[in-house]
Scaffold this motif. Structure first.
Motif, short mmCIF file in Angstrom:
data_model
loop_
_atom_site.label_atom_id
_atom_site.label_comp_id
_atom_site.label_asym_id
_atom_site.label_seq_id
_atom_site.Cartn_x
_atom_site.Cartn_y
_atom_site.Cartn_z
N ALA B 129 0.85 -1.19 0.00
CA ALA B 129 0.00 0.00 0.00
C ALA B 129 0.89 1.24 0.00
O ALA B 129 1.00 1.94 1.01
CB ALA B 129 -0.91 -0.02 1.23
N PRO B 130 1.55 1.53 -1.12
CA PRO B 130 2.50 2.66 -1.16
C PRO B 130 1.85 4.00 -0.83
O PRO B 130 2.51 4.89 -0.28
CB PRO B 130 3.06 2.63 -2.59
N ALA B 131 0.56 4.15 -1.12
CA ALA B 131 -0.11 5.43 -0.82
C ALA B 131 -0.14 5.68 0.69
O ALA B 131 -0.06 6.83 1.13
CB ALA B 131 -1.52 5.42 -1.38
N GLU B 132 -0.24 4.60 1.47
CA GLU B 132 -0.24 4.75 2.93
C GLU B 132 1.13 5.23 3.41
O GLU B 132 1.23 6.01 4.35
CB GLU B 132 -0.60 3.43 3.61
N VAL B 133 2.19 4.71 2.77
CA VAL B 133 3.54 5.12 3.16
C VAL B 133 3.72 6.62 2.86
O VAL B 133 4.25 7.36 3.68
CB VAL B 133 4.62 4.29 2.43
N SER B 134 3.24 7.05 1.70
CA SER B 134 3.34 8.48 1.36
C SER B 134 2.58 9.32 2.37
O SER B 134 3.00 10.42 2.73
CB SER B 134 2.76 8.74 -0.03
#
Lengths: 311, 168
Positions: B129-134
């Motif tokens: 979930a790269p959007a969560e990391v951002s």
């Protein structure tokens, strides 16, 4: 574009079926192996070098040695991808005030840790990122490169800021003592970690299924028990240096022992990946009366409870 | 010598992690496998369909050692429930797994979790979930802000030296 998306879907599907046999990553996933091969031997295929045999050597010099395997940028890349998988299991809590509060406590505690050295002998400065995961489970995680997570379930169980500081300090210790990096090495994940490092630049940003699996397995297995005890000792130290009452972490461990169990799904991961909490607490408690006898007494209970009411 | 020590440690760990539970009749609440050892990818000994009756022999971490049709093996504690509690089934969906299972037994909070848990199963199914990391970047602070926060909380850095190794 469409084809590519389909391929990723297919890879994910393959991963789902492969999972039961994926304990040792290097045997899986040709594409990831290819990426790792491109990195050459620099990553070190296995963690069985002669110097690692002695357990004490391992803890003392092994920790600093792992920081030479990965540059700070590479550690950051690993951290981003590991965080991506962890947050894929459960997302961040949608509460900016709580997220910011935990970042503040965490950063302050992290400033008290001795930074590790990179391969050129320079201090590694971590850009710490703390995140609250929207999960009822009681647990905390860290990744290489300075990402640290706590769950909402854990925040609800804590009673003051000193306890939170103790938990975060334990996670900070995992990062600055290289525990995840050495787990990668010992678990035979070194090659695939090389692939993960390269992901952001060479693979269009998407991890392969084998990489995702490696990360899942790393967190399902947890760290060496000796590294958990080490993180407890260091965590006690960092929180006390930060000016908090030193018994925050021991109190949290006693709480785990009293209210948790391995059969409670909310404690399942915590108990299966850590030594028994009562044992952990009893190893720390003698230090409270000796090394930390003169520690400060701040708990900032009111500030913590004000935050907790927003959960 | 070494092996004996390891065995003793392993036995102690088992006891510490839950010890021996008395035999208890359980019902499988989501289709799963009977495994040879308490790890997710251990060899499967038998398929356990929803509703299958098993007898609990032991508990270790999030796993139960159970007897099923004469064979003994391990099953995740989150995949079974007590036969008594299972009687008025709310019908967990064995195909969709997690959410169905957990909602079916949400009135027994100590043995199960909400869908907001973070179990080994959920981790095993996690997709990046790269959007969560951002998103985390939005809450990032720096050292100076941390010092300010400490000051407002009356926290003063204490000069406590590193461990020397001589501590008990």
């Amino acid at each position: 574009m469409n084809t590519r998306r389909w391929k990723i879907g297919a890879a994910a599907l393959a991963a789902a079926f492969l999972l039961p046999g994926c304990e040792t990553m290097p045997n899986v996933g040709g594409s990831a192996g290819g990426l790792a091969a491109a990195l050459g031997g620099a990553m070190g295929g296995s963690g069985n070098s002669a110097g690692m045999a002695n357990g004490i050597q391992d803890v003392v010099s092994g920790a600093s040695a792992v920081f030479k395997d990965y540059s700070p940028q590479e550690q950051r890349a690993l951290g981003q991808e590991f965080s991506s998988v962890l947050l894929g299991a459960r997302p961040l809590l949608r509460n900016d005030a709580v997220q910011r509060y935990v970042n503040q406590v965490g950063w302050w505690v992290a400033l008290q840790a001795e930074p590790p050295k990179d391969k050129d002998g320079r201090d590694i400065q971590f850009a710490w990122r703390f995140g609250v995961i929207d999960s009822d489970a009681v647990n905390a995680y860290a990744t290489p490169g300075g990402y640290v997570f706590v769950t909402v379930g854990l925040l609800r169980k804590l009673n003051n800021e000193a306890e939170l500081a103790g938990v975060l300090a334990h996670e900070v210790a995992h990062v600055v003592r290289g525990h995840y990096l050495s787990a990668l090495k010992k678990g035979g994940f070194a090659q695939i970690a090389g692939g993960i490092v390269q992901t952001q630049t060479r693979n269009g940003g998407a991890m392969t299924a084998a990489m995702v699996n490696a990360v899942r397995n790393l967190y399902a297995k947890g760290l060496d028990q000796s590294d958990e005890f080490d993180a407890d000792r260091q965590g006690l130290l960092y929180a006390a240096r930060a000016g908090y009452q030193a018994n925050g972490l021991p109190k949290v461990l006693r709480m785990y022992a009293a209210s948790g169990s391995g059969s409670d799904a909310n404690y399942q991961m915590l108990f299966s990946t850590h030594p028994a909490p009562a044992e952990r607490a009893s190893r720390l408690e003698p230090l409270l009366g000796s090394k930390f006898a003169a520690a400060s007494n701040v708990t900032n209970e009111a500030r913590y409870l004000a935050m907790r009411r927003k959960l | 010598m070494k092996i004996a020590t390891v065995r003793r440690l392993a036995a102690a760990t088992v006891l510490a992690l839950g010890g021996w539970a008395q035999a208890q009749s359980l019902q499988v609440s989501t289709a799963t496998e009977l495994r040879a050892s308490p790890v997710l990818n251990a060899k499967s000994l038998a398929a356990l369909p929803v509703g299958a009756q098993v007898e609990q022999l032991q508990q270790q971490g999030g796993w139960l050692r159970v007897r099923f049709k004469g064979s003994e093996g391990w099953v995740r504690s989150t995949h079974v429930r007590s036969a008594a509690a299972a009687a008025p089934s709310a019908g967990g969906n064995p195909l969709t797994g997690i959410s169905g299972v957990f909602s079916a037994s949400s009135n027994t909070p100590t043995a199960t979790t909400g869908t907001r848990g973070l179990t080994q199963e959920q981790l095993a199914n996690a997709q990046p979930a790269p959007a969560e990391v951002s998103r985390m970047e939005g809450f990032a602070i720096n050292a100076a802000q941390a010092q300010q926060f400490a000051q407002s909380g009356k926290l003063k850095a204490q000069p406590i030296p590193a461990y020397t190794g001589a501590e008990q």
